[in-house]
Scaffold this active site. Structure first.
Site, PDB file in Angstrom:
ATOM      1  N   TYR A  49      29.875  31.840  27.342  1.00 39.54           N
ATOM      2  CA  TYR A  49      29.646  30.821  28.367  1.00 39.54           C
ATOM      3  C   TYR A  49      28.335  30.070  28.114  1.00 39.54           C
ATOM      4  O   TYR A  49      27.654  29.674  29.067  1.00 39.54           O
ATOM      5  CB  TYR A  49      29.674  31.450  29.760  1.00 39.54           C
ATOM      6  CG  TYR A  49      31.068  31.888  30.186  1.00 39.54           C
ATOM      7  CD1 TYR A  49      32.081  30.944  30.364  1.00 39.54           C
ATOM      8  CD2 TYR A  49      31.384  33.221  30.390  1.00 39.54           C
ATOM      9  CE1 TYR A  49      33.364  31.322  30.734  1.00 39.54           C
ATOM     10  CE2 TYR A  49      32.668  33.610  30.763  1.00 39.54           C
ATOM     11  CZ  TYR A  49      33.646  32.656  30.932  1.00 39.54           C
ATOM     12  OH  TYR A  49      34.917  33.032  31.304  1.00 39.54           O
ATOM     13  N   THR A  91      40.349  24.663  36.756  1.00 40.21           N
ATOM     14  CA  THR A  91      39.369  25.746  36.935  1.00 40.21           C
ATOM     15  C   THR A  91      39.381  26.310  38.357  1.00 40.21           C
ATOM     16  O   THR A  91      39.404  27.522  38.552  1.00 40.21           O
ATOM     17  CB  THR A  91      37.944  25.221  36.610  1.00 40.21           C
ATOM     18  OG1 THR A  91      37.952  24.655  35.299  1.00 40.21           O
ATOM     19  CG2 THR A  91      36.912  26.328  36.683  1.00 40.21           C
ATOM     20  N   ASN A 112      39.080  33.288  39.070  1.00 37.59           N
ATOM     21  CA  ASN A 112      40.267  32.469  38.758  1.00 37.59           C
ATOM     22  C   ASN A 112      41.176  33.080  37.680  1.00 37.59           C
ATOM     23  O   ASN A 112      41.819  32.370  36.915  1.00 37.59           O
ATOM     24  CB  ASN A 112      39.850  31.032  38.414  1.00 37.59           C
ATOM     25  CG  ASN A 112      38.886  30.976  37.246  1.00 37.59           C
ATOM     26  OD1 ASN A 112      38.575  32.003  36.660  1.00 37.59           O
ATOM     27  ND2 ASN A 112      38.440  29.786  36.894  1.00 37.59           N
TER      28      ASN A 112
HETATM   29  P1  ADP Z   1      37.482  26.868  32.531  1.00 34.92           P
HETATM   30  O1  ADP Z   1      37.462  28.373  32.731  1.00 34.92           O
HETATM   31  O2  ADP Z   1      38.586  26.221  33.354  1.00 34.92           O
HETATM   32  O3  ADP Z   1      37.539  26.476  31.065  1.00 34.92           O
HETATM   33  P2  ADP Z   1      34.604  26.229  32.669  1.00 34.92           P
HETATM   34  O4  ADP Z   1      34.447  26.475  31.204  1.00 34.92           O
HETATM   35  O5  ADP Z   1      34.012  24.974  33.249  1.00 34.92           O
HETATM   36  O6  ADP Z   1      36.142  26.256  33.140  1.00 34.92           O
HETATM   37  O7  ADP Z   1      33.954  27.445  33.475  1.00 34.92           O
HETATM   38  C1  ADP Z   1      34.038  28.753  33.012  1.00 34.92           C
HETATM   39  C2  ADP Z   1      34.167  29.700  34.182  1.00 34.92           C
HETATM   40  O8  ADP Z   1      32.975  29.661  34.964  1.00 34.92           O
HETATM   41  C3  ADP Z   1      35.284  29.343  35.153  1.00 34.92           C
HETATM   42  O9  ADP Z   1      36.561  29.803  34.732  1.00 34.92           O
HETATM   43  C4  ADP Z   1      34.818  30.030  36.407  1.00 34.92           C
HETATM   44  O10 ADP Z   1      35.132  31.420  36.392  1.00 34.92           O
HETATM   45  C5  ADP Z   1      33.311  29.863  36.340  1.00 34.92           C
HETATM   46  N1  ADP Z   1      32.866  28.678  37.088  1.00 34.92           N
HETATM   47  C6  ADP Z   1      32.990  27.378  36.725  1.00 34.92           C
HETATM   48  N2  ADP Z   1      32.466  26.545  37.655  1.00 34.92           N
HETATM   49  C7  ADP Z   1      31.973  27.365  38.633  1.00 34.92           C
HETATM   50  C8  ADP Z   1      31.290  27.138  39.889  1.00 34.92           C
HETATM   51  N3  ADP Z   1      30.988  25.908  40.304  1.00 34.92           N
HETATM   52  N4  ADP Z   1      30.964  28.215  40.624  1.00 34.92           N
HETATM   53  C9  ADP Z   1      31.226  29.476  40.211  1.00 34.92           C
HETATM   54  N5  ADP Z   1      31.860  29.764  39.051  1.00 34.92           N
HETATM   55  C10 ADP Z   1      32.235  28.731  38.266  1.00 34.92           C
END
Ligand code: ADP
Length: 153
Positions: A49, A91, A112
């Site tokens: 991340y 997301t 999620n």
């Molecule tokens: P994705 O998982 O859909 O690729 P991202 O890479 O933007 O999305 O984010 C990684 C993970 O970080 C998300 O799946 C979620 O678990 C967490 N996340 C993203 N945005 C938020 C937020 N605003 N608040 C809390 N957790 C978040």
């Protein structure tokens, strides 16, 4: 053939949704090329991340992803990165469309259910991040010729 990474997150582990997630992948005709249960280390979370390290919610991600072990899956199929991303949905589970994993199974932006690679380039990096070469298995699905027409593969 194309491969992608899907992580069954602690939110799915705790809610008894492991089978539900895997079942959706199987029903789509995707091939499970690798699978393992593991605990994410702090270093691995920071690497995976890295694009969110400076966000105020990063500690929340860390807590969420280390609440339990997770299950890492390497999935193979034609155009699988895009296919799995579409199956996953947006997301935020509250905004993800019904019919998608997150749309049907999550009501949260952080809890999620799954992570899925968002591009072919990242899928290659992420599969290598979570799996050693010998943990990826090449075997042929017996139903292969009923999943794809010959000219699609
Ligand atoms: P994705 O998982 O859909 O690729 P991202 O890479 O933007 O999305 O984010 C990684 C993970 O970080 C998300 O799946 C979620 O678990 C967490 N996340 C993203 N945005 C938020 C937020 N605003 N608040 C809390 N957790 C978040």
């Amino acid at each position: 053939m194309e491969k992608t990474l899907l992580l069954i997150k602690p939110s799915a582990m705790q809610r008894g949704l492991i089978g539900e997630v895997i079942s959706r992948l199987e029903k789509k005709g995707l091939r499970m090329a690798g699978m393992k249960m593991m605990m994410m280390s702090e270093d691995l979370i920071k690497e995976h991340y890295a694009h969110l390290l400076d966000k105020p919610f990063f500690p929340k991600i860390k807590n969420s992803m280390t609440a339990t072990p997770l299950i890492a899956c390497c999935i193979e199929g034609v155009g699988v990165v895009d296919v799995v991303r579409k199956l996953t949905g947006a997301t935020n589970g509250r905004e993800a469309l019904p019919g998608t994993i997150r749309g049907d199974l999550s009501s949260s932006i952080s809890e999620n259910i799954v992570h899925t690679s968002d591009s072919l380039e990242n899928a290659i990096i992420e599969v290598n991040r979570f799996f050693k070469a010998e943990e990826i298995f090449e075997y042929r699905q017996v139903a292969h010729s009923f999943i794809y027409a010959g000219d699609e593969v």
